[in-house]
Design a protein around this motif. Structure first.
Motif, short mmCIF file in Angstrom:
data_model
loop_
_atom_site.label_atom_id
_atom_site.label_comp_id
_atom_site.label_asym_id
_atom_site.label_seq_id
_atom_site.Cartn_x
_atom_site.Cartn_y
_atom_site.Cartn_z
N TYR A 1 39.21 20.44 18.82
CA TYR A 1 38.65 20.49 20.17
C TYR A 1 37.31 19.74 20.23
CZ TYR A 1 36.43 22.91 24.18
OH TYR A 1 35.76 23.23 25.34
N LYS A 2 37.19 18.86 21.20
CA LYS A 2 36.00 17.99 21.26
C LYS A 2 34.85 18.60 22.08
CE LYS A 2 37.80 14.32 19.15
NZ LYS A 2 38.60 15.15 18.22
N GLY A 3 35.15 19.62 22.88
CA GLY A 3 34.13 20.21 23.73
C GLY A 3 33.40 21.36 23.04
N GLY A 4 32.83 22.25 23.85
CA GLY A 4 32.12 23.41 23.30
C GLY A 4 32.31 24.63 24.17
N PHE A 5 31.46 25.64 23.95
CA PHE A 5 31.59 26.90 24.69
C PHE A 5 30.21 27.44 25.07
CE2 PHE A 5 35.32 26.73 21.94
CZ PHE A 5 36.34 27.03 22.83
N GLU A 6 30.16 28.07 26.24
CA GLU A 6 28.98 28.85 26.64
C GLU A 6 29.36 30.32 26.55
OE1 GLU A 6 26.91 25.84 29.87
OE2 GLU A 6 27.87 27.68 30.59
N ILE A 7 28.41 31.12 26.08
CA ILE A 7 28.71 32.55 25.87
C ILE A 7 27.67 33.42 26.58
CG2 ILE A 7 28.99 34.37 24.12
CD1 ILE A 7 29.69 32.27 22.08
N GLU A 8 28.16 34.41 27.32
CA GLU A 8 27.28 35.45 27.87
C GLU A 8 27.62 36.75 27.14
OE1 GLU A 8 27.78 35.76 32.12
OE2 GLU A 8 27.78 33.59 32.34
N SER B 1 32.19 20.84 28.46
CA SER B 1 32.47 19.54 27.82
C SER B 1 31.49 19.24 26.68
CB SER B 1 32.44 18.42 28.86
OG SER B 1 31.23 18.50 29.56
N GLN B 2 30.28 19.82 26.78
CA GLN B 2 29.27 19.55 25.74
C GLN B 2 29.66 20.24 24.43
OE1 GLN B 2 25.33 20.92 26.76
NE2 GLN B 2 24.56 20.30 24.76
N LYS B 3 29.59 19.52 23.35
CA LYS B 3 29.96 20.06 22.03
C LYS B 3 29.05 21.23 21.63
CE LYS B 3 31.40 17.79 17.97
NZ LYS B 3 32.74 18.23 17.95
N GLY B 4 29.51 22.13 20.79
CA GLY B 4 28.67 23.20 20.25
C GLY B 4 28.77 24.49 21.04
N ILE B 5 27.92 25.44 20.63
CA ILE B 5 27.93 26.78 21.23
C ILE B 5 26.55 27.03 21.85
CG2 ILE B 5 28.17 29.27 20.74
CD1 ILE B 5 30.68 27.94 19.85
N THR B 6 26.53 27.48 23.09
CA THR B 6 25.25 27.86 23.71
C THR B 6 25.36 29.30 24.20
OG1 THR B 6 25.23 25.61 24.58
CG2 THR B 6 23.50 27.08 25.36
N ILE B 7 24.39 30.12 23.80
CA ILE B 7 24.33 31.50 24.33
C ILE B 7 23.49 31.40 25.61
CG2 ILE B 7 23.82 33.93 23.81
CD1 ILE B 7 25.41 32.81 21.48
N THR B 8 24.11 31.60 26.76
CA THR B 8 23.39 31.40 28.02
C THR B 8 22.81 32.70 28.58
OG1 THR B 8 25.50 31.58 29.19
CG2 THR B 8 24.72 29.35 28.70
N LYS B 9 23.30 33.84 28.13
CA LYS B 9 22.79 35.13 28.61
C LYS B 9 22.98 36.17 27.53
CE LYS B 9 23.16 35.99 33.33
NZ LYS B 9 23.90 36.50 34.50
N PRO C 1 18.18 37.49 19.12
CA PRO C 1 17.96 36.05 19.30
C PRO C 1 19.10 35.34 20.03
CG PRO C 1 18.30 36.58 16.97
CD PRO C 1 18.27 37.87 17.71
N MET C 2 18.74 34.38 20.86
CA MET C 2 19.77 33.63 21.60
C MET C 2 20.05 32.25 20.99
SD MET C 2 18.94 34.62 25.54
CE MET C 2 20.19 33.59 26.30
N GLU C 3 19.21 31.83 20.01
CA GLU C 3 19.47 30.54 19.37
C GLU C 3 20.81 30.63 18.63
OE1 GLU C 3 16.70 32.38 19.16
OE2 GLU C 3 15.02 31.22 18.36
N THR C 4 21.61 29.59 18.78
CA THR C 4 22.98 29.62 18.22
C THR C 4 22.99 30.00 16.74
OG1 THR C 4 23.55 27.93 19.81
CG2 THR C 4 25.09 28.24 17.98
N LEU C 5 22.09 29.40 15.96
CA LEU C 5 22.14 29.63 14.51
C LEU C 5 21.56 30.97 14.09
CD1 LEU C 5 21.30 26.07 13.14
CD2 LEU C 5 23.50 27.27 13.04
N LYS C 6 20.91 31.66 15.03
CA LYS C 6 20.34 32.98 14.71
C LYS C 6 21.14 34.11 15.33
CE LYS C 6 15.59 31.46 14.14
NZ LYS C 6 14.29 31.40 14.82
#
Ligand code: HSE
Length: 307
Positions: free
Chosen positions: A75-82, A39-47, A54-59
């Motif tokens: 789309y109002k939510g976001g994604f987690e990526i492994e 549900s949280q907006k944006g992209i997070t690299i979790t693994k 680098p795991m920071e989204t912008l890098k």
């Protein structure tokens, strides 16, 4: 569907004569990614396993390609990526493209496919811009479309999928050194002679015609690069020896995979492709350079859903 697991293929870009325009996807080597709607907006690299990146989204190329995708959606939510990397960074077989394309392809599936494959290519190119300084599409296009692709034009973007003969195999050897695409682009000349242009576009046409007509000999004759290989091959230890050994063992042709240091060949049939691999390995064993080798069928589907 809230979560998807995908296979992201390695790719060979340039294919000798087609700098920045030709590429092909492989079946035997690639990364895996898991992408989850949150549900949280944006992209997070979790693994991120398998490579020190680098795991920071912008890098991270998957983060940047994913943000380019998100910007164009409602789309109002976001994604987690492994990310589970099998493709080494700086290997020349499309490591950054695998991550960029895997992210946008998976997100598109999770949102019910709002974008076309061509639109996904555009988003994934932003990952390539981050990785190499240039938004080239010759790795991301085959990773998304599968098979061989030709970037006929960058502006407007026009990607042509190209069929290929069923017995075509790729053998790719990766001497264990890292060559950054950004560095191997800096050493290239920005101008070419008309004479070299004539030879090069003759081969591009020949290669495309050979792929369309299942003409293995024409494919082989066309795997020649008059412009980039003479410059970049100096960065690759034993390049000329590996090339001679591959051709001697029956390869149709041989060249630098993407920006190197991997060296690719095409062969007719798996037995020939394996034999070519043995000949290439022997060169690096004799000069004492570690390597990885992949013998692969052409991947005709691109990214695969592993759910
Ligand atoms: N066309 C790009 C280059 C591919 O050769 O720089 C990089 O993988």
């Amino acid at each position: 569907m809230e979560t998807i697991k995908v296979f992201c293929p390695a790719t060979i870009a340039n294919i000798s004569c087609g700098f920045d325009v030709l590429g092909v996807a492989l079946d035997a080597v690639g990364d895996e990614m898991i992408v989850r709607k949150v549900s949280q907006k944006g992209i997070t690299i979790t693994k991120l396993e398998g490579q020190d990146l680098p795991m920071e989204t912008l890098k991270n190329v998957a983060g940047v390609a994913g943000l380019a995708f998100l910007e164009e959606t409602e789309y109002k939510g976001g994604f987690e990526i492994e990310i589970y990397k099998n493709i080494k960074a700086g290997s020349g077989i499309g490591s950054s493209a695998a991550s960029s394309t895997g992210a946008v392809w998976a997100m598109n599936e999770l949102l019910g496919k709002p974008f076309s494959t061509l639109e996904l290519v555009k988003f994934a190119m932003e990952g390539e811009r981050l990785a190499s300084g240039v938004a080239h599409a010759d790795n991301v296009a085959p990773a998304l479309f599968g098979g061989f692709t030709l970037v006929r034009s960058y502006d407007p973007l026009d990607v042509i999928p190209i069929p290929s003969p069923s017995e075509l195999y790729a053998t790719v050897i990766h001497p264990q050194i890292e060559v950054k695409t950004s560095d191997s682009r800096k050493i290239l000349k920005t101008n070419i002679t008309l004479a070299d242009g004539i030879k090069q576009w003759g081969n591009v046409g020949g290669l495309v015609a050979g792929l369309f007509t299942d003409d293995y000999d024409l494919i082989g004759r066309s795997l020649v690069d008059h412009i980039v290989e003479p410059i970049r091959s100096i960065l690759i230890p034993g390049f000329n020896e590996v090339k001679s050994a591959a051709i001697g063992a029956g390869a149709l042709g041989c060249g630098i995979s993407g920006s190197g240091p991997s060296i690719f060949t095409f062969g007719k049939g798996e037995t020939t492709a394996q034999k070519v691999g043995e000949a290439m390995k022997e060169v690096y064993q004799n000069i004492g350079i570690d390597y990885e080798i992949h013998v692969s069928k052409i991947n005709h589907t691109g990214i695969k859903n592993l759910n």
